[in-house]
Scaffold this motif. Sequence first.
Motif, short mmCIF file in Angstrom:
data_model
loop_
_atom_site.label_atom_id
_atom_site.label_comp_id
_atom_site.label_asym_id
_atom_site.label_seq_id
_atom_site.Cartn_x
_atom_site.Cartn_y
_atom_site.Cartn_z
N LEU A 159 16.40 18.38 4.31
CA LEU A 159 16.70 19.72 4.81
C LEU A 159 15.64 20.75 4.44
O LEU A 159 15.38 21.68 5.21
N LEU A 160 15.02 20.61 3.27
CA LEU A 160 14.07 21.62 2.80
C LEU A 160 12.62 21.22 2.98
O LEU A 160 11.76 22.09 3.17
N TYR A 161 12.33 19.91 2.92
CA TYR A 161 10.94 19.46 2.97
C TYR A 161 10.65 18.54 4.14
O TYR A 161 9.58 17.94 4.19
N ALA A 162 11.58 18.43 5.08
CA ALA A 162 11.36 17.71 6.35
C ALA A 162 10.86 16.29 6.14
O ALA A 162 9.98 15.82 6.86
N GLN A 163 11.43 15.56 5.15
CA GLN A 163 11.02 14.19 4.89
C GLN A 163 11.91 13.21 5.67
O GLN A 163 13.10 13.46 5.88
N THR A 164 11.33 12.09 6.08
CA THR A 164 12.09 11.06 6.76
C THR A 164 12.80 10.19 5.73
O THR A 164 12.42 10.13 4.55
N ALA A 165 13.85 9.51 6.17
CA ALA A 165 14.58 8.63 5.26
C ALA A 165 13.70 7.50 4.76
O ALA A 165 13.83 7.07 3.60
N ALA A 166 12.80 7.00 5.62
CA ALA A 166 11.91 5.92 5.19
C ALA A 166 10.98 6.37 4.08
O ALA A 166 10.71 5.64 3.13
N THR A 167 10.48 7.62 4.16
CA THR A 167 9.59 8.14 3.12
C THR A 167 10.35 8.38 1.82
O THR A 167 9.87 8.05 0.73
N ILE A 168 11.56 8.96 1.93
CA ILE A 168 12.34 9.26 0.72
C ILE A 168 12.72 7.98 -0.01
O ILE A 168 12.67 7.90 -1.24
N SER A 169 13.13 6.95 0.74
CA SER A 169 13.60 5.72 0.10
C SER A 169 12.50 5.02 -0.68
O SER A 169 12.79 4.27 -1.62
N GLN A 170 11.21 5.29 -0.34
CA GLN A 170 10.11 4.60 -1.02
C GLN A 170 9.49 5.44 -2.14
O GLN A 170 8.47 5.05 -2.70
N LEU A 171 10.12 6.56 -2.49
CA LEU A 171 9.63 7.34 -3.62
C LEU A 171 9.88 6.61 -4.93
O LEU A 171 10.92 5.98 -5.12
N THR A 172 8.94 6.71 -5.86
CA THR A 172 9.07 6.11 -7.17
C THR A 172 9.04 7.21 -8.23
O THR A 172 8.80 8.38 -7.93
N VAL A 173 9.28 6.81 -9.47
CA VAL A 173 9.23 7.80 -10.56
C VAL A 173 7.82 8.32 -10.76
O VAL A 173 7.64 9.40 -11.35
N ASP A 174 6.81 7.60 -10.27
CA ASP A 174 5.43 8.08 -10.39
C ASP A 174 5.17 9.27 -9.49
O ASP A 174 4.19 10.02 -9.72
N HIS A 175 5.99 9.47 -8.46
CA HIS A 175 5.82 10.64 -7.59
C HIS A 175 6.37 11.91 -8.22
O HIS A 175 6.14 13.00 -7.70
N VAL A 176 7.10 11.79 -9.33
CA VAL A 176 7.69 12.94 -10.01
C VAL A 176 6.86 13.25 -11.25
O VAL A 176 6.63 12.37 -12.09
N ARG A 202 11.48 1.06 -10.96
CA ARG A 202 10.47 2.09 -10.71
C ARG A 202 10.83 2.95 -9.51
O ARG A 202 10.24 4.02 -9.32
N TRP A 203 11.80 2.51 -8.72
CA TRP A 203 12.18 3.27 -7.52
C TRP A 203 13.05 4.45 -7.90
O TRP A 203 13.91 4.35 -8.78
N LEU A 204 12.84 5.57 -7.22
CA LEU A 204 13.68 6.74 -7.44
C LEU A 204 15.06 6.53 -6.83
O LEU A 204 16.05 7.09 -7.32
N PHE A 205 15.12 5.71 -5.78
CA PHE A 205 16.39 5.37 -5.14
C PHE A 205 16.51 3.84 -5.10
O PHE A 205 16.21 3.22 -4.09
N PRO A 206 16.92 3.21 -6.22
CA PRO A 206 17.02 1.74 -6.25
C PRO A 206 18.07 1.24 -5.25
O PRO A 206 19.06 1.91 -4.98
N GLY A 207 17.81 0.04 -4.75
CA GLY A 207 18.73 -0.55 -3.77
C GLY A 207 19.58 -1.65 -4.37
O GLY A 207 19.65 -1.83 -5.58
#
Length: 801
Positions: free
Chosen positions: A655-672, A718-723
């Motif tokens: 909603l705020l940063y116009a990211q796709t679900a595919a991009t968000i799901s692949q974020l890791t803790v290294d991106h923070v 390492r994933w921000l959103f583990p599956g």
Amino acid sequence: MPRTFAAEVLDDPIGVMVDLVLSQRPGLDRAVVTGIAGRVAGGRAKRRQLAQALLDRPGVLTDGRSPAARAVAELLIALNKAGAAHVSVPICAECGKRLRTVQRRGEHWYCGVCGPRREPCSACGQLRRVSCRDRDGEPRCSQCLPDDGRDPTPLIVDVVAQVEPTMSAEVIAAATAAAAPQAGQRRRLAWALQDRPDLLTGTGAAAPVPTVLRLIDRLCDAGACTITRPACPRCGRVIRLHRPIGGKWLCRNCTAKTRAQPCVRCGAVREAATRDERGHPVCPACLIVDPANQEVCVGCHRRRPVSVRTDNGPLCATCRPVKTLTCAICGNDGPCTVSAATGRPWCLTCHKRWARCTACNRTRPIRGGTIDEPLCAECVCDEPGFWRTCPGCGQPGRLHTSRCARCALQQRLRNLLGDEHGHIRPDLQQLHQALVAIERPNTVAAWLDHGGGPAILRELESGDRVLSHETLDELPPGKPVEHLRSVLVAIGTVPHRDEQMIRLHRWTTDLIATRADADERNLLHRYAVWHVIRRLRSRLGDADTTYGQAVAAKRNIKAAAALLDWLAARGMTLATAGQGDLDAWLASTQPHRHDSGNFVRWARKHKLTRLDHAAERWGGPTGVIDTETRWEQARLLLHDDTIDTADRVAGLLVLLYAQTAATISQLTVDHVEITGRQVRLRLGREPILIPEPLDELVRELVETRAGHAAVGNRHESRWLFPGGQPGQHLSAFRMVERLRQLGIQASRARSAALFQLATDLPAAILAHTLGIHISVATAWQRASAGDWTTYAAEISRRTHH
């Protein structure tokens, strides 16, 4: 050998029997015949055997002659008692006498005179009916009973009294009469105890007759102290012994293990419940789900396994009546049972729920407490002796099971991965340790029960093949193999590889191989491998292929194959087709026609055709840009603490940063990047400073993130959103579905956010900070009518940069 049943016998065996009987005697009441058939036939297997026997030879209803099953004779006797005069009673196979009771030898019926076998009596030598056998196993007639026919009870009392002097003769005699009500049984019991009195003091597993075990139980129940119940020689448990195997009585579980064989359908090593038409073993689980053994449920009218039978008909597990109560753990109203530990209702979902006990801080099955403050079995009821203890690890907390879930899993994995001595190969040791060490062993047990896991593990154990991706590729493809592959990658046994790209290559190879024309195969290979897949690889770099990217590549390749098929059906090729033919293709109703532009433009660029397929330019968003809804949803996610933190962060990034679900799901803790009180998130080349209160949500997500994978340390992913798969992130499809359940349409919300951001920011800054391509940012800026043509000139005129 199992027999093959007719279709009507499988569907309605009682109906087949009733129709055959009424065809011989139409005057009988159908309800009466149905009741007799149901009472005589018993269970499902016996009903089918009886119905098939009558269907194979219906003449037995009129002549009453064997060979036939004993159940057929019982049915004939019951029908005659009900008044079916035209239905014959059983006939003795030797003398032809009409029978009221049946003695069966082999497949034939005999009367009481012709049925018993005759052998020479070992005492008098006369050829007579065998009444019993002596101590040496020799036949005796009724006139020459062993020990002159004396009652052996005094002998038994003397032997027991010597072992247990405190017990009275009357109590011993009563226990003997209960354990061996027949004279022959008491005689064999006396002989066994005279030969081996130590059977009463712990070695009863070697008893030659079962009456010894029954006598020990009766005496122990009567208060004997010296006499002890024997333990199972195989598992060491003091439990009821079921059957002698190799001269030793074993418990029911150990008896089943000695008969265990690989199921021909699922591969699980279990005691066979039945055998198929070729004599191969079938385990109980496959027998239950076999379509031939399913019936139409009277509740949902679906053909499913029968869970319970009622007066109205069979019911499946879903329609089975269960009391609806309020669960004492989760508070939900639903089907519940009453816990034996707490005496309070708990639902079927809480039966399977695991959590960290608030009292002992161990991750175990919930047996009491609440969702917020769960309690394990030991902490719910700590009364001494209430819970059984696992003989393997000593862990208490069970009521009915013989071993805890972890010990049972260890033994099962050792049987699957080990050799005949239980030794596991070095390359499989890591897999064995990872599967045994998981927090919830029931998840691996469920995979072994229902996922085809045993067959896969047994295939890996057999032979000398090295455990690798190539070995897994040789196994039958499916979800069980892919799940095992993800487990092996997560624990480091096999290296990581791009599975979506591997599947795309395999799919492309299979598609090209189906083409009959060699020129078409060559053309498709050049386009698919050297253009579509090569371009995808160059875009990915070191990243893995997403599911959406693989689908898009397949769509382009399918469109190329469909166009070539359409041209070939009209006697043309890509080189001989004209522009009018391409227009006709685009105007047709053929599937994939709108995706063929990439293939045609590639072919024209490589001078393989003269056709021209114009590229479609993006004209801006087609949906409604609802800014008010976007901000309303953002406020909900920022302030509603009842929503899961992962869903709140993912939704706000859309909603705020116009990211796709595919991009968000692949974020890791290294991106923070967390430095002091500041939180930065790197979506593009430049990290973004996250404002309050979103920064606190990101901090919380980094600290508390946890996936649902059973194998591996799910709290250190390492994933921000583990599956749910070991070592993998949450899929984009699942993330979109979770946002949809919150009322957020991911694609529409992203369009609204990108439209607003393109109005407020230059395209270059959008591309650098949000991680989108500069051409995409420029297109959105044009669509939003944002005017930044003077921005560069204004920056150049500034004196301070």
